[in-house]
Design an enzyme around this catalytic site. Structure first.
Site, PDB file in Angstrom:
ATOM      1  N   GLY A   1       8.944   2.773 -13.112  1.00 24.08           N
ATOM      2  CA  GLY A   1       7.561   2.322 -11.365  1.00 24.08           C
ATOM      3  C   GLY A   1       8.056   1.201 -11.570  1.00 24.08           C
ATOM      4  CG  LEU A   2       6.222  -1.403  -8.040  1.00 25.15           C
ATOM      5  CD1 LEU A   2       4.996  -1.362  -7.551  1.00 25.15           C
ATOM      6  CD2 LEU A   2       7.265  -1.975  -7.993  1.00 25.15           C
TER       7      LEU A   2
ATOM      8  CB  SER B   1       0.561   4.111   5.843  1.00 24.79           C
ATOM      9  OG  SER B   1      -0.211   2.456   4.912  1.00 24.79           O
TER      10      SER B   1
ATOM     11  NE  ARG C   1      -6.601   4.113  -0.519  1.00 28.96           N
ATOM     12  CZ  ARG C   1      -5.244   3.227  -1.102  1.00 28.96           C
ATOM     13  NH1 ARG C   1      -5.072   3.948  -2.065  1.00 28.96           N
ATOM     14  NH2 ARG C   1      -4.545   2.508   0.234  1.00 28.96           N
TER      15      ARG C   1
ATOM     16  NE  ARG D   1      -4.499   2.090  -5.932  1.00 25.67           N
ATOM     17  CZ  ARG D   1      -4.044   2.292  -5.214  1.00 25.67           C
ATOM     18  NH1 ARG D   1      -4.176   0.748  -4.376  1.00 25.67           N
ATOM     19  NH2 ARG D   1      -3.864   3.280  -4.739  1.00 25.67           N
TER      20      ARG D   1
ATOM     21  CG  LEU E   1       2.342  -0.846  -4.702  1.00 21.56           C
ATOM     22  CD1 LEU E   1       2.964  -1.385  -2.674  1.00 21.56           C
ATOM     23  CD2 LEU E   1       2.985   0.022  -4.894  1.00 21.56           C
TER      24      LEU E   1
END
Ligand SMILES: Cc1cc2nc3c(=O)[nH]c(=O)nc-3n(C[C@H](O)[C@H](O)[C@H](O)COP(=O)(O)OP(=O)(O)OC[C@H]3O[C@@H](n4cnc5c(N)ncnc54)[C@H](O)[C@@H]3O)c2cc1C
Ligand code: SF4
Ligand code: FES
Lengths: 255, 637
Positions: free
Chosen positions: B42-43, B284, B330, B435, B441
Site C-alpha cells: 500500500g502507500l 468521501s 468524523r 484520525r 495517506l
C-alpha cells in the site's frame, strides 16, 4: 421495491492451470435486486460450502470499482452489461427473474487461468516495470508549484491515469491486445511535462515488453474502449502510435 | 515490556532535523549488503520498498493481491493533507500539527505528529514529480479542498481517486526498482508468521496462495505495512482482503499492540441494504464541503425528502457545531447521526440513515460544478442504490472505516521487537483516538518515503549485523506453527461456513463495541466472543485442500485471528474508562453528549503484551507528555 429473482448460472470451473475446465450449471435462488453481482456469487458459494462442494473461485478486493482485481466475463462481455462499470459494481437490478447468466474468466493467452474465474495478469505488471514510470528518486523532487501545468493537460492526464489495470480491454479484444492499457500509461505520463525526458524510451520499452508477453496487435475494433470500466478513450491508442513512431524515428530502438 | 519512545531531545521544531543530522548511516557501498523484507504494498509499503531500493538495499516485498498496485490504499477517495498553505488561508506546519493532535483528542505523541506535519510538504513535491495528476486551477497551479476538523483548505486531491493516483505513483517507483533488480515482489503471497531470532525480527513465514506452499524468508530487518484491522467488524469500508494476520501474529511473537479500541467510524457511508451485504461503501468526506446533512425534525416523518419543507428539517450539524458545521470531525459527526437515528428521526427503509443534500450547492454553483467535483462519487452512489443524488439527497450512515490502534512503535517506527518496523495504518502512531480526513495517506507516505529510510539506517548502524539461515530452528518452529493451524482449520469438518462466523462476530462487535460502548456492553461482548470462538474451532467447515488455491481456507485463517483479536479490542475498550475520539463510553460524556476525557488517569497509550495462549495479556502504558500543546476539551462549536 422489486422482488427477488431466481437465476441459472453457467460457470467456468477449472481446478488449476494444468487442468482442463468446463462450464457447470448452478441455481441462484432468491437473489435480491440490491445485491451486487459478486454478492450474488457469495451467496451461491456459501451454499456450495454448506454442501461440501468447492466454491467458485473468483478475484475481488475493494468491491468499489477501483482496485482492478475483479475480472470475469458475464454473458460474453468482460465486466458484464453495464457500461463503465466493473463487475463488482454491477448490481442485480440489471437482470430479470429466470435469466440464464454465463460467467467465464478473462480469455487471453497472456492471462493463464489459475482456477475457475481467476487468471494470472502479472504480464501487465511487467509492462509497467519495463518503463511505465518517471525516474525520480525519493527526495529529489522540485517544489510542487515550481512548474505550472495547464488544467487541460492535467485533466487529460487524469483521464488516462484512471486505468485500473484490470485487463478487460485485453479480454475483449479478439487479438488479446493490451494497447488500451499501455496507451493509458503512456498517455498519462506523456501529457505531463515531468514525463517528457523519458517519453521516447518509455513508449519503446513498454511496447517491446507488451510484444514479448504475447499480447496481439491492435486492429482498431474498439472492443477495448467499450468494455473499459474507466472509459479510457481509444484516442489514447492513436496517441500511443504517434509516440511510438516518433521513438522509432529517433532511433530509440538502437539505444 | 519496556516502552521507550526514543523521542529526541530539544525543541519540537528541531527534533527531526536534529535526528537526521545525528543518526547512524550506512555507507552507500554497504547498503547492498543489507536485506529488508517489506510486507505490504500500500502507500506505506510501496513507498518504503521503493525508497529503500533506490538507496541500494536489497528488498523483498509481499502482498496478498495479485498485483502490488491493488493494495487497499488504492480505494482512498478524498485527498491528502499538507501544510503548503497555497490558498494563503493561514495554514502552517504548526497548524497542521495542532489540528491533528486536537483531532486525535490529545491521545497522540507530539513529536511524531510534528514530524508528520513537517514532511507533509515534501510528499506533495515528490508525488507531483512522479506524475500524480492532482487537481489544478486554470492558472496551472495546484488547488485544495477542505476536510473535516480543519478551518483551512489543505487537502490535495485527484478527482475522487486520490489514493489510486498516489498508490500508482508509489507502485511505479517500486516497478522501477524491480526493473533495476533492487526489489523482488511476491504477490499472492500471504505472511503467516514473524520469525524472531535472538530477540530480533529476522524473517517471515509465508504461504503461496496459488500452490499453498509454506516457506520462509530471512533478512536483516522486517517492515510491516499491512494496513488496519477494520474488517474485524465484518462490515466496513475496507477491501475484502484486509485483515489483521500480520500484526496479530507479530503481537503473539512479542510486539506490543497499542490502543486496539481506537476504531474510526466514518459518518458518510451508504447504508446497509440487506443480509447479503459483503462490505460497505464510503462516500468521501469531501462531499461535506458542499452537501448539507439533515433529518426530519419530527419523529416518524415518512414524507419523501422533497416534500419536507425547510421548517421541518433539522440541519443538526450546522446547529450543533456552528463554527465547523457540516465539516465537524468524523467521530463527532458519526455520533450526531447515531443520536438522531436513536431518536427515531432516521430516514430510509431501515431508519438507519440521514440525508446528505446537494440541492443548495447545485442551486448555487450549478450541476456542472458539482459533477466536476464529485461526479464519480455520484455515479458510484447510483450504481449501488439505483438512486440519482442530483435529484434527491443521498442517504448515508456511519460505518467502520479506519483503525487508529495498531502495533506500538517508537519514534523510529520500530516495534517492541528490535528489527521489526511498522508503517502506515498498521502502526498506532500519529492519529491518537481519532484520525482527521486525508491524514492517513499523508502518514503512510511520510512513514515510507521520508521516515523509515533514515531510521532503518540508524538501526543497521547501531546493531550487530546477522541474517540467520531459514533452516534454523526458529524458522522451522514458525513454519510448523503456521502449517499446523492450517491443518487444524481443514480438519474440523463441522457445519458452518467461515463467513457465517465472521458475520456473527462482526455484528456482536458493532452492537457492543461500535459507536457507543459501555461497561455492560463490553462485558457482554467479551463473554460472547469466547462462545463464538469456541464454536468456531468445533463447528467450522472449510472445503478443499491445503496445497491449492483455496479462498475458503484463506478466509478461515484470517477469521481465526479476528476471533482472538476481537477480545483484545473489547478488553482495551473496557479498561479505558473515559471517552476520547472514536472511543465513546456512554458512562463518560458531557451534558451535551460529547466525549469526556479523563486526562488525569488516561493520558497514555495502552500497550498490550502477549503472555501466552489462554493467558491474560498485560496492559502496559506509555504516558503522553504535552510540552507544547495545552490539552483542552475539544470543541467544534
Ligand atoms: C474507502 C476508503 C477511503 C479512504 N479515503 C482516504 C482519504 O481520502 N484520505 C486519507 O488520508 N485516507 C483515506 N483512507 C484511509 C487510507 O486509505 C488507509 O488508511 C491507507 O491507505 C492505508 O495504507 P497502508 O499502506 O497502511 O495499508 P494498505 O493500503 O491497506 O496496504 C496493506 C498491504 O499489506 C498487504 N498485506 C496485508 N496483510 C498481509 C499479509 N498477511 N501478507 C502479505 N501481505 C499482506 C496487502 O496486500 C497490502 O499490499 C480511506 C480508506 C478507505 C477504506
Ligand atoms: S484500459 Fe480500461 S479495461 Fe484496460 S486495463 Fe485499464 S481500466 Fe481495465
Ligand atoms: S473488486 Fe476492486 S475493482 Fe472490482
Amino acid at each position: 421495491m422489486s422482488k427477488d429473482m431466481n437465476l441459472t448460472l453457467k460457470v467456468w470451473r477449472q481446478k488449476d492451470q494444468a487442468s482442463n475446465g468446463k462450464m457447470e450449471t448452478y441455481q441462484a435462488k432468491k437473489v435480491s435486486p440490491d445485491m451486487s453481482f459478486l454478492e450474488m456469487l457469495d451467496v451461491v458459494n456459501e451454499d456450495l460450502i454448506q454442501k461440501g462442494q468447492d466454491p467458485i473461485a473468483f478475484d475481488s478486493d475493494c468491491r468499489e470499482g477501483i482496485c482492478g482485481t475483479c475480472s470475469m466475463v458475464v454473458n460474453g462481455v468482460p465486466h458484464g452489461p453495464q457500461r463503465g462499470t466493473t463487475v463488482c459494481q454491477l448490481h442485480m437490478r440489471h437482470f430479470k427473474d429466470g435469466d440464464t447468466i454465463a460467467i467465464e474468466p478473462w480469455r487471453a493467452r497472456p492471462f493463464p487461468v489459475l482456477k475457475d474465474l481467476i487468471t494470472n495478469r502479472s504480464a501487465l505488471d511487467r509492462i509497467i516495470q519495463a518503463g511505465g514510470y518517471i525516474s525520480v528518486s525519493t527526495g529529489n523532487a522540485p517544489a510542487a508549484n515550481a512548474l505550472p501545468i495547464s488544467k487541460k493537460a492535467s485533466d487529460e492526464a487524469m483521464d488516462a491515469a484512471a486505468c485500473i489495470g484490470c485487463g478487460a480491454c485485453v479480454a475483449a479484444c479478439k487479438n488479446a491486445s493490451a494497447m488500451l492499457f499501455v496507451s493509458a500509461k503512456v498517455g498519462h505520463l506523456g501529457l505531463l511535462p515531468q514525463g517528457q525526458p523519458e517519453r521516447d524510451k518509455r513508449v519503446w520499452k513498454m511496447i517491446s515488453q507488451m510484444d514479448k508477453e504475447g499480447f496481439g496487435n491492435c486492429t482498431n475494433t474498439y472492443a477495448c474502449e467499450s468494455v473499459c470500466p474507466k472509459r479510457v478513450s481509444a484516442s489514447f491508442i492513436a496517441r500511443l502510435n504517434r509516440d511510438y513512431a516518433v521513438a522509432v524515428a529517433k532511433g530509440e530502438c538502437d539505444r | 515490556m519496556k516502552l521507550d519512545a526514543k523521542i529526541p531531545s530539544g525543541p519540537l521544531e528541531t527534533k527531526w532535523s536534529h535526528y537526521k543530522e545525528h543518526c547512524k548511516l550506512v555507507n552507500p557501498a554497504n547498503k547492498r549488503k543489507f536485506s529488508v523484507i517489506v510486507v505490504g504494498t500500500g502507500l506505506a509499503g510501496a513507498s518504503a520498498a521503493a525508497s529503500l531500493g533506490e538507496l541500494g538495499y536489497n528488498v523483498t516485498c509481499f502482498c496478498y493481491q495479485d498485483s502490488a498496485r491493488r493494495a487497499h490504499s488504492i480505494a482512498a477517495q478524498g485527498g491528502i493533507n499538507a501544510a503548503k498553505n497555497y490558498p494563503s488561508d493561514g495554514d502552517s506546519v504548526y497548524r497542521l500539527f495542532y489540528d491533528t493532535i486536537k483531532g486525535g483528542d490529545f491521545r497522540a505523541r507530539e513529536a511524531n505528529v510534528y514530524r508528520l506535519a513537517e514532511v507533509s510538504n515534501c510528499i506533495i513535491d515528490q508525488c507531483v514529480a512522479q506524475g500524480v495528476p492532482f487537481a489544478r486551477e486554470y492558472g496551472g497551479l495546484l488547488t485544495n479542498r477542505s476536510f473535516g476538523g480543519a478551518q483551512v483548505s489543505r487537502t490535495f486531491y485527484a478527482r475522487g481517486q486520490t489514493g489510486q493516483q498516489l498508490l500508482l505513483g508509489a507502485y511505479q517507483a517500486l516497478s522501477r526498482q524491480v526493473a533495476a533488480g533492487k526489489v523482488k515482489i511476491f504477490s499472492r503471497t500471504e505472511m503467516l508468521d514473524l520469525v524472531v531470532v535472538k530477540g530480533e525480527a529476522k524473517g517471515i513465514v509465508v504461504r503461496d496462495m496459488v500452490t499453498g506452499k509454506i516457506s520462509s524468508y530471512a533478512a536483516d530487518a522486517v517492515v510491516l505495512a499491512t494496513g488496519g484491522y477494520g474488517n474485524t467488524f465484518f462490515l466496513s469500508t475496507n477491501a475484502r482482503g484486509c485483515n489483521c494476520m500480520a500484526a496479530w501474529r507479530s503481537y503473539k511473537r512479542g510486539a506490543g499492540f497499542a490502543n486496539p479500541c481506537y476504531t474510526q467510524i466514518h459518518p458518510t457511508c451508504i447504508p446497509v441494504s440487506g443480509d447479503h451485504q459483503s462490505k460497505l461503501t464510503l462516500m468521501s468526506e469531501s462531499l461535506r464541503n458542499d452537501g448539507r446533512v439533515w433529518v426530519p425534525k419530527n419523529k416518524g416523518d415518512k414524507r419523501p425528502p422533497a416534500q419536507i419543507p425547510e421548517e421541518d428539517r433539522d440541519y443538526y450539524l450546522e446547529t450543533r457545531y456552528p463554527s465547523f458545521g457540516n465539516l465537524a470531525p468524523r467521530d463527532v459527526t458519526s455520533r450526531a447521526a447515531k443520536l438522531v437515528c436513536d431518536a427515531g428521526r432516521g430516514v430510509g427503509p431501515t431508519g438507519l440513515g440521514v440525508y446528505l443534500d446537494f440541492s443548495e450547492a447545485i442551486g448555487r454553483l450549478g450541476r456542472k460544478a458539482i459533477e466536476e467535483r464529485y461526479g464519480n462519487l455520484f455515479e458510484m452512489y447510483e450504481r449501488i442504490t439505483g438512486e440519482d443524488a442530483y435529484e434527491a439527497p443521498m442517504r448515508i450512515f456511519p460505518a467502520v472505516h479506519y483503525t487508529m490502534g495498531g502495533l506500538w512503535v517508537d519514534y523510529n517506527l520500530m516495534s517492541t521487537i528490535p528489527g521489526l518496523f511498522v508503517l502506515g495504518e498498521a502502526n498506532f502512531s500519529d492519529h491518537g483516538a481519532n484520525r482527521l480526513g486525508a491524514s492517513a495517506l499523508m502518514q503512510g507516505l511520510s512513514d515510507g518515503y521520508f521516515v523509515l529510510p533514515y531510521t532503518i539506517a540508524n538501526y543497521f548502524g547501531s546493531s550487530k549485523k546477522f541474517v540467520p539461515s531459514t533452516d534454523s530452528e526458529e524458522f522451522k518452529e514458525a513454519e510448523k506453527t503456521a502449517s499446523d493451524r492450517i491443518k487444524k482449520l481443514l480438519s474440523i469438518n463441522g457445519s458452518r461456513t467461515p463467513t457465517s462466523f465472521h458475520r456473527e462476530l462482526g455484528k456482536l462487535l458493532w452492537d457492543n463495541c461500535g459507536m457507543a460502548r459501555s461497561e455492560e456492553s463490553l462485558k457482554t461482548a467479551l463473554k460472547k466472543i469466547a462462545v463464538i470462538r469456541d464454536e468456531f474451532w468445533k463447528n467450522l467447515k472449510v472445503v478443499g485442500a491445503e496445497n491449492e488455491l483455496n479462498q475458503t481456507l484463506e478466509l478461515a485463517n484470517r477469521i481465526s485471528d479476528y476471533m482472538e483479536f476481537a477480545e483484545l479490542l473489547c478488553k482495551d475498550a473496557l479498561e479505558r474508562r473515559e471517552s476520547c475520539g472514536g472511543h465513546f463510553r456512554v458512562e463518560y460524556q458531557t451534558e451535551d453528549n460529547e466525549a469526556k476525557r479523563d486526562d488525569e488517569n488516561f493520558a497514555h497509550v495502552a500497550v498490550w503484551e502477549y503472555t501466552g495462549e489462554g493467558k491474560e495479556p498485560v496492559r502496559n502504558v506509555e504516558p503522553l507528555k504535552y510540552e507544547v500543546v495545552t490539552m483542552s476539551q475539544r470543541s467544534y462549536k
